[in-house]
Write an enzyme that holds these catalytic residues in place. Structure first.
Site, PDB file in Angstrom:
ATOM      1  CG  HIS A  61      -7.897 -10.603   9.247  1.00 23.42           C
ATOM      2  ND1 HIS A  61      -8.943  -9.793   9.629  1.00 23.42           N
ATOM      3  CD2 HIS A  61      -7.040  -9.781   8.575  1.00 23.42           C
ATOM      4  CE1 HIS A  61      -8.745  -8.560   9.189  1.00 23.42           C
ATOM      5  NE2 HIS A  61      -7.597  -8.518   8.556  1.00 23.42           N
ATOM      6  CG  HIS A  71      -2.861  -8.631   7.347  1.00 24.86           C
ATOM      7  ND1 HIS A  71      -2.335  -7.476   7.831  1.00 24.86           N
ATOM      8  CD2 HIS A  71      -4.223  -8.471   7.371  1.00 24.86           C
ATOM      9  CE1 HIS A  71      -3.324  -6.634   8.105  1.00 24.86           C
ATOM     10  NE2 HIS A  71      -4.470  -7.203   7.853  1.00 24.86           N
ATOM     11  CG  HIS A  75       7.307  13.646   0.011  1.00 25.87           C
ATOM     12  ND1 HIS A  75       6.764  14.332   1.074  1.00 25.87           N
ATOM     13  CD2 HIS A  75       6.454  13.841  -1.029  1.00 25.87           C
ATOM     14  CE1 HIS A  75       5.633  14.895   0.696  1.00 25.87           C
ATOM     15  NE2 HIS A  75       5.412  14.609  -0.574  1.00 25.87           N
ATOM     16  CD  GLU A  80       2.484  12.513  -2.069  1.00 19.32           C
ATOM     17  OE1 GLU A  80       3.545  13.150  -1.901  1.00 19.32           O
ATOM     18  OE2 GLU A  80       1.411  13.056  -2.396  1.00 19.32           O
ATOM     19  CG  HIS A 131       4.919  15.615  -6.022  1.00 18.05           C
ATOM     20  ND1 HIS A 131       6.104  15.189  -5.464  1.00 18.05           N
ATOM     21  CD2 HIS A 131       4.003  15.565  -5.025  1.00 18.05           C
ATOM     22  CE1 HIS A 131       5.901  14.888  -4.186  1.00 18.05           C
ATOM     23  NE2 HIS A 131       4.641  15.125  -3.891  1.00 18.05           N
ATOM     24  CD  GLU A 135       0.817  15.037   0.462  1.00 20.13           C
ATOM     25  OE1 GLU A 135       1.741  14.935   1.298  1.00 20.13           O
ATOM     26  OE2 GLU A 135       0.620  16.059  -0.207  1.00 20.13           O
TER      27      GLU A 135
HETATM   28 MN    MN Z   1      -6.586  -6.632   8.318  1.00 21.93          MN
HETATM   29 MN    MN Z   2       3.781  15.173  -1.843  1.00 11.62          MN
END
Ligand code: MN
Ligand code: MN
Length: 414
Positions: free
Chosen positions: A130, A132, A310, A315, A354, A368
Site C-alpha cells: 500500500h 498513503h 520546542h 511534541e 514542560h 518524543e
Molecule cells: Mn503504511
Molecule cells: Mn519535550
C-alpha cells in the site's frame, strides 16, 4: 476478589502492627519477616488542606493511574485541552494476521500534527502492499519484521528490522511490512493528525475497482487471469509465510541508495546531567526522515527530563515503559499535569514549557515525536545560566545557591 490493588509488603514487627492490614494470614503470626498481603489505600482527591474524600460512584482503577488528575498539584491552573490518550482506550481492528489501533485527532483532538498506530503482525503475517498521502515513521516495539519499499526512480529496497529500529516511508512511496519469526509489534507515526488507517491506497482495493479489461491491457495478459482476485476484505493484515530471504528482487534500476531504515539503538546516547539519557534522530542522521524528528528518552527513577520547550513543532509522545508525569505550561497563568504509563500518548503544543518526571521505581522510556526535519529545544536551566545574572535575579529574586547551580550545558535529564 480485587487483586489489582493488592501488593506484597514485608512485616516490620508483628504483622498486626502494619497499617492497612485487613486480614492477617495465620502464617504471618509465626515469623515477623513473613510477607503478607495488604490493600493499598484508595487514592482520594485531597491535596494538603484542599479537597475531600470521594465516596463514589468512582472508577478506582482509573483514579489510581491518574493521581495528578484526581488531585492536581496546586500549581495547576486554568483550562487545558486533554493531553493524554491511551492506546488501551482505542478501538482495535482485529484481522486474521494481527491487529491495529490508532490514536488520531479523532481520539485526541489537540493532536493536529501527528497520528499514531500500534500494529501487531503474527509470524509471517503481511501488512498488504500500500501507500498513503502521509509519510510513515515507525519504531519497532517487539520482535522482527521485514519491510519493502520503492523509490520514484524505480529502485527497490528490502531490510529486516528488530526492536528499537526505525523506518520511514515518504508520502506516496509504496511499501509492505511482514512479521518474521515470532511476529512483531510496532508503532507507526504519520505526519498528519487526520491520518486514518482506513484511508490508505491498497493493492487489492485498486484491482477490485478497475475494469478487468483494463487490468488485462495493463499487464498484457488475457482477462481470465483476474477471475479469482483476492477480495480486499480478506487482505489488509493477513496470514503468510516467513520470507526465506531479505535480498531484493533483481531491479534494472538498482536498489535504492537511500536507506529507509535506521538502527536507533546503535547510536550512542547523549548522557543527561544525571539519571538518564537521550537519543535524538532527525534528518541530520536519518536522511530520508524529512518530516519526522524523534528523541528516545530514558529517565531513571528519581530523574527529571528537565524543564524545556520546542520552538519549531508540537511534541507527540509515546510511552514505552515506566511511570511518569508531565506538567504543560501554556502561558497566561495556565498549566495542567497528566500521568503517563506504557501505551499512553501525550501531547505538547509547540513552545509550551514542560518537564517529564519519573514517578515510578523503574526506568521511564518514551518517544518524543515532532513533525519537522530537525529536532530543536530550549533548556530553561541553560538559558538562565548564560543570561546576565542580574537579569535572572531581577526577574525571580533567586538565592545565590540557585544561581551557582545553573548549568551552562543543557542538562537534558536531572
Ligand atoms: Mn503504511
Ligand atoms: Mn519535550
Amino acid at each position: 476478589m480485587d487483586t489489582t490493588r493488592r501488593k506484597i509488603i514485608q512485616t516490620l514487627a508483628a504483622a498486626g502492627a502494619v497499617a492497612g492490614v485487613t486480614s492477617v494470614p495465620a502464617v504471618a503470626h509465626a515469623a515477623s519477616t513473613t510477607a503478607i498481603i495488604a490493600d493499598d489505600p484508595v487514592p482520594e482527591p485531597i491535596e494538603g488542606n484542599l479537597g475531600a474524600t470521594d465516596p463514589g460512584p468512582r472508577n478506582v482503577a482509573i483514579d489510581e493511574m491518574n493521581p495528578d488528575t484526581l488531585a492536581p498539584p496546586t500549581t495547576d491552573a486554568g483550562i487545558m485541552p486533554n493531553l493524554k490518550f491511551s492506546f488501551s482506550n482505542a478501538h482495535n481492528r482485529l484481522a486474521n494476521g494481527g491487529w491495529a489501533r490508532q490514536v488520531t485527532i479523532t481520539e485526541l483532538p489537540v493532536s493536529t500534527d501527528v497520528a499514531g498506530v500500534t500494529m501487531r503482525l503474527k509470524e509471517g503475517a503481511v501488512r498488504e502492499l500500500h501507500w498513503h498521502v502521509e509519510a510513515e515513521w515507525a519504531f519497532m516495539l517487539n520482535g522482527r519484521a521485514q519491510i519493502t519499499c520503492l523509490d520514484p526512480q524505480g529502485r527497490n529496497f528490502v531490510d529486516n528490522v528488530g526492536v528499537g529500529d526505525l523506518w520511514y516511508f515518504p508520502a506516496g512511496f509504496p511499501h509492505s511490512i511482514q512479521g518474521l519469526q515470532g511476529g512483531c509489534e510496532f508503532l507507526l507515526v504519520f505526519d498528519d493528525g487526520h491520518f486514518s488507517a482506513g484511508s490508505t491506497f491498497m493493492l487489492s482495493d485498486w484491482f477490485a475497482h478497475t475494469p478487468k479489461s483494463v487490468l488485462a491491457k495493463n499487464f498484457g495478459v488475457p482477462e481470465s487471469n483476474f477471475a479469482n482476485l483476492a477480495p480486499p476484505s480478506s487482505r489488509w493484515v493477513y496470514p503468510g509465510q516467513v520470507p526465506t530471504s531479505s535480498a531484493p528482487v533483481s531491479d534494472p534500476y538498482g536498489t535504492s541508495p537511500q536507506s529507509f531504515t535506521y538502527h536507533m539503538m546503535a547510536q550512542p546516547p547523549t548522557q543527561g546531567k544525571a539519571h538518564g539519557r537521550v537519543r535524538v534522530v532527525d534528518s541530520s542522521k536519518f536522511r530520508v526522515s524529512t518530516t519526522i524528528a524523534a528523541a528516545l528518552v530514558e529517565v531513571e527513577p528519581g530523574g527529571l527530563r528537565e524543564m524545556h520547550w520546542h520552538p519549531n513543532a508540537d511534541e507527540w509522545q509515546y510511552y514505552i515503559e515506566g511511570n511518569g508525569r508531565m506538567t504543560v505550561f501554556a502561558g497566561a497563568g495556565t498549566a495542567a499535569t497528566f500521568d503517563y504509563q506504557a501505551g499512553d500518548v501525550g501531547y505538547v503544543s509547540a513552545n509550551m514549557g514542560h518537564y517529564v518526571e519519573n514517578t515510578g521505581k523503574t526506568t521511564l522510556r518514551f518517544l518524543e515525536i515532532f513533525k519537522t526535519d530537525r529536532y530543536a529545544d530550549f533548556s530553561l536551566n541553560q538559558w538562565m545560566a548564560v543570561t546576565p545574572p542580574a537579569l535572572v535575579q531581577g526577574d525571580l529574586n533567586l538565592p545565590q545557591q540557585v544561581m551557582d547551580a545553573l548549568q551552562k550545558r543543557k542538562p537534558i535529564i536531572m
